[in-house]
Design an enzyme around this catalytic site. Structure first.
Site, PDB file in Angstrom:
ATOM      1  N   GLY A 156       0.841  -1.198   0.000  1.00  0.00           N
ATOM      2  CA  GLY A 156       0.000   0.000   0.000  1.00  0.00           C
ATOM      3  C   GLY A 156       0.869   1.238   0.000  1.00  0.00           C
ATOM      4  N   GLY A 189       1.021   5.269   1.507  1.00  0.00           N
ATOM      5  CA  GLY A 189       0.463   6.268   2.408  1.00  0.00           C
ATOM      6  C   GLY A 189       0.888   7.643   1.956  1.00  0.00           C
ATOM      7  CG  ASP A 210      -4.207   8.842  11.716  1.00  0.00           C
ATOM      8  OD1 ASP A 210      -5.396   9.164  11.504  1.00  0.00           O
ATOM      9  OD2 ASP A 210      -3.416   8.539  10.807  1.00  0.00           O
TER      10      ASP A 210
HETATM   11  N1  LIG Z   1       3.548  -3.773   8.725  1.00  0.00           N
HETATM   12  C1  LIG Z   1       2.662  -3.872   7.727  1.00  0.00           C
HETATM   13  N2  LIG Z   1       2.209  -5.074   7.340  1.00  0.00           N
HETATM   14  C2  LIG Z   1       1.315  -5.181   6.331  1.00  0.00           C
HETATM   15  N3  LIG Z   1       0.815  -4.120   5.662  1.00  0.00           N
HETATM   16  C3  LIG Z   1       1.226  -2.893   6.013  1.00  0.00           C
HETATM   17  C4  LIG Z   1       2.170  -2.702   7.057  1.00  0.00           C
HETATM   18  N4  LIG Z   1       2.392  -1.379   7.223  1.00  0.00           N
HETATM   19  C5  LIG Z   1       1.617  -0.773   6.316  1.00  0.00           C
HETATM   20  N5  LIG Z   1       0.925  -1.666   5.590  1.00  0.00           N
HETATM   21  C6  LIG Z   1      -0.006  -1.382   4.497  1.00  0.00           C
HETATM   22  O1  LIG Z   1       0.537  -0.365   3.707  1.00  0.00           O
HETATM   23  C7  LIG Z   1      -0.385   0.717   3.595  1.00  0.00           C
HETATM   24  C8  LIG Z   1       0.394   2.020   3.659  1.00  0.00           C
HETATM   25  O2  LIG Z   1       0.844   2.189   4.979  1.00  0.00           O
HETATM   26  P1  LIG Z   1       1.363   3.563   5.520  1.00  0.00           P
HETATM   27  O3  LIG Z   1       1.543   3.445   6.984  1.00  0.00           O
HETATM   28  O4  LIG Z   1       2.525   3.999   4.721  1.00  0.00           O
HETATM   29  O5  LIG Z   1       0.222   4.532   5.066  1.00  0.00           O
HETATM   30  P2  LIG Z   1      -1.093   5.023   5.699  1.00  0.00           P
HETATM   31  O6  LIG Z   1      -1.565   4.055   6.734  1.00  0.00           O
HETATM   32  O7  LIG Z   1      -2.054   5.309   4.601  1.00  0.00           O
HETATM   33  O8  LIG Z   1      -0.654   6.323   6.442  1.00  0.00           O
HETATM   34  P3  LIG Z   1       0.166   7.632   6.108  1.00  0.00           P
HETATM   35  O9  LIG Z   1      -0.596   8.345   5.047  1.00  0.00           O
HETATM   36  O10 LIG Z   1       0.179   8.369   7.374  1.00  0.00           O
HETATM   37  O11 LIG Z   1       1.559   7.241   5.685  1.00  0.00           O
HETATM   38  C9  LIG Z   1      -1.351   0.580   4.727  1.00  0.00           C
HETATM   39  O12 LIG Z   1      -2.616   0.986   4.337  1.00  0.00           O
HETATM   40  C10 LIG Z   1      -1.318  -0.909   5.039  1.00  0.00           C
HETATM   41  O13 LIG Z   1      -2.374  -1.547   4.337  1.00  0.00           O
END
Ligand SMILES: Nc1ncnc2c1ncn2[C@@H]1O[C@H](COP(=O)(O)OP(=O)(O)OP(=O)(O)O)[C@@H](O)[C@H]1O
Length: 512
Positions: A123, A125, A241
């Site tokens: 994913g 973010g 959050d």
């Molecule tokens: N440790 C993990 N294991 C599995 N999937 C993960 C993990 N960390 C993040 N993800 C997946 O990757 C996606 C992106 O994560 P990330 O934390 O970068 O973005 P976010 O949750 O949208 O927040 P932000 O916009 O603050 O960065 C998440 O939505 C999640 O589905």
């Protein structure tokens, strides 16, 4: 049995200093009779900056956090001793795998992108993309968050990246991520974390009948989140959050809270209180957002006269030179029950406009300044959503949602079958006045005692069978990664062409 930080806090009756991972957190103990205490659809309307469904807004001065956020506590992997500083995750086989890879290196004892086989993009973010990766030759899976340093600088998001990294480096808790390593290339900054194979609670909820969890399942997930929030507050971290998208499910079905780039760090003085639930023990804490040592940086607008100057960023970890904050005198019952941990940075104040619309607390929307109580508000919205399949104040647009949060009374759908105890807890958490909100005075300790959680044994929560256990990752998945090119690593080679260490093709890095 391996007793974790959260369990320890519930059970220990004579602790003065508790160790959380690599941080010794000083806990005052209120003893005996003396009574003296020492990317989603939840996005943003015009006028605010859109952050992948989040608000990080106009009142924020987060941009000055970076220089002050110089606390970096992630473990060092030199000599493979990283696991020593994370006692609660010490038995994790991933430490051994990392140690093995580092041990086989000549001179270069740091991990780099070239040590990983990128298998799939999990994913993206707001500040980076997350990839599933195998530590080459070990079969060990990790999640690697890859952030483009140029993009971070250009969009002034490096403060958020730094905040997340600093907070991850502090954590050692069963329901919070372990940061195994942080490494940099010329172009990228990478965080190495545990991979959660069960996806997130938002996706899991949508797979449930009628798109909501049973009360039993909701209680399970809420209780683990509550323990994680309690631990964060002990460390002086206000999460800010909470939403199902940020709660990931591990392969054993227990949760892992993720995404700390919008969190607020404060100084807090946790205390253990011996006695019953009706005592009031106020915590003192300092506002320290934004953390900045640059004198040009505007000082935070803090409603507390005790607001620290920005250079005082770190929570106070057993620093004997720092005078103890004076606590209120409290009356204790003669025969006490188990001690309670009170770790609520109640007086922390931030003026930042951060969060996700449907989860924003009224005080954030009103611009009143907010503290740790926002986590108890979001906890109420979270529980409501798990049980009802939607959030309580959602309007037709973001404007209407914000208006509803501030002005509309809380309502429950008729005939939902949700118990009185659950509704009562949600009502307590969704008090619009933060000072009247459940958790305001005694934090998680107050919430844990609510009848909704009556059947729970908090100390043994990690032994409870989760409502759902994800299917194991198919090992063949590792052999059939999607074919594509790969990024340059720090040594100037590319992972994809590094065929002597590969067993398959690789994913491309895509950014934003
Ligand atoms: N440790 C993990 N294991 C599995 N999937 C993960 C993990 N960390 C993040 N993800 C997946 O990757 C996606 C992106 O994560 P990330 O934390 O970068 O973005 P976010 O949750 O949208 O927040 P932000 O916009 O603050 O960065 C998440 O939505 C999640 O589905």
């Amino acid at each position: 049995m391996d007793v974790h930080a959260a369990d320890t806090l519930s059970l220990t009756s004579s602790i003065r200093d508790l160790s959380f991972g690599n941080n010794s957190v000083s806990i005052s103990f209120c003893s005996g009779s003396s009574g003296t205490v020492s990317g989603s659809d939840r996005s943003l309307s015009t006028g605010d900056s859109k952050v992948g469904g989040k608000v990080s807004g106009s009142m924020s001065r987060d941009d000055c956090q970076e220089e002050g956020s110089n606390v970096s506590r992630e473990p060092s992997f030199r000599g493979c001793g990283g696991h020593v500083s994370k006692p609660h995750r010490g038995s994790d086989v991933r430490w051994e795998a990392i140690g093995g890879v580092l041990g086989g290196k000549d001179g270069d004892s740091e991990l780099g992108l070239g040590d990983f086989r990128l298998l799939r993009k999990l994913g993206a973010g707001d500040i980076g993309s997350v990839y599933l990766a195998e530590l080459r030759g070990t079969g060990c899976l990790f999640a690697v968050k890859v952030m483009d340093k140029g993009m971070l600088e250009g969009s002034k998001k490096s403060v958020r990246a730094r905040t997340e990294r600093d907070i991850l480096g502090l954590l050692d808790h069963p329901f919070l991520p372990t940061l195994y390593s942080h490494f940099e290339t010329d172009k990228f900054s990478c965080l190495l974390m545990e991979f959660c194979s069960g996806g997130d609670l938002h996706t899991l909820r949508q797979r449930q009948p009628q798109k909501h969890f049973s009360e039993h399942a909701a209680r399970f997930y809420a209780s683990e989140v509550l323990l994680a929030l309690e631990y964060l507050h002990v460390l002086g971290v206000v999460y800010r959050d909470l939403k199902p998208e940020n709660i990931l499910v591990r392969d054993d079905g227990h949760i892992m809270m993720s995404d700390f780039d919008l969190s607020l760090r404060c100084s807090v003085n946790p205390v253990l209180v011996q006695g019953s639930s009706d005592m009031a023990c106020r915590m003192s804490a300092y506002c320290i957002e934004p953390s900045c040592i640059d004198p040009k940086c505007e000082l935070p607008v803090c409603v507390e006269p005790r607001c620290l100057q920005p250079s005082c960023f770190k929570p106070r970890f057993s620093n004997p030179k720092v005078p103890r904050v004076k606590m209120e005198r409290i009356r204790l019952p003669a025969s006490g029950s188990l001690p309670q941990l009170i770790a609520e940075p109640t007086n922390a104040r931030s003026m930042s406009f951060v969060g996700t619309h449907e989860y924003l607390a009224p005080e954030i929307i009103r611009g009143d300044g907010h503290g740790s109580s926002v986590d108890w508000w979001t906890f109420g919205i979270f529980l409501y959503e798990l049980l009802h399949g939607r959030t309580p104040f959602k309007g037709n647009g973001n404007r209407e949602t914000l208006f509803n949060v501030v002005g509309q009374p809380l309502k429950f759908p008729e005939g939902s079958g949700v118990s009185f105890a659950a509704k009562d807890l949600i009502r307590g958490l969704l008090a619009k006045d933060p000072q009247k909100r459940l958790g305001f005075k005694r934090g998680a300790a107050e919430i844990k005692q609510h009848p909704f959680f009556e059947s729970l044994n908090w100390a043994l929560i990690r032994s409870i069978l989760p409502p759902e256990i994800p299917k194991p990752v198919d090992p063949s998945f590792l052999k059939h990664a999607v074919k594509s090119s790969a990024p340059s690593n720090e040594k100037g080679t590319t992972a994809a062409t590094d065929s002597d260490r590969s067993s398959g093709p690789y994913l491309d890095f895509e950014f934003f």
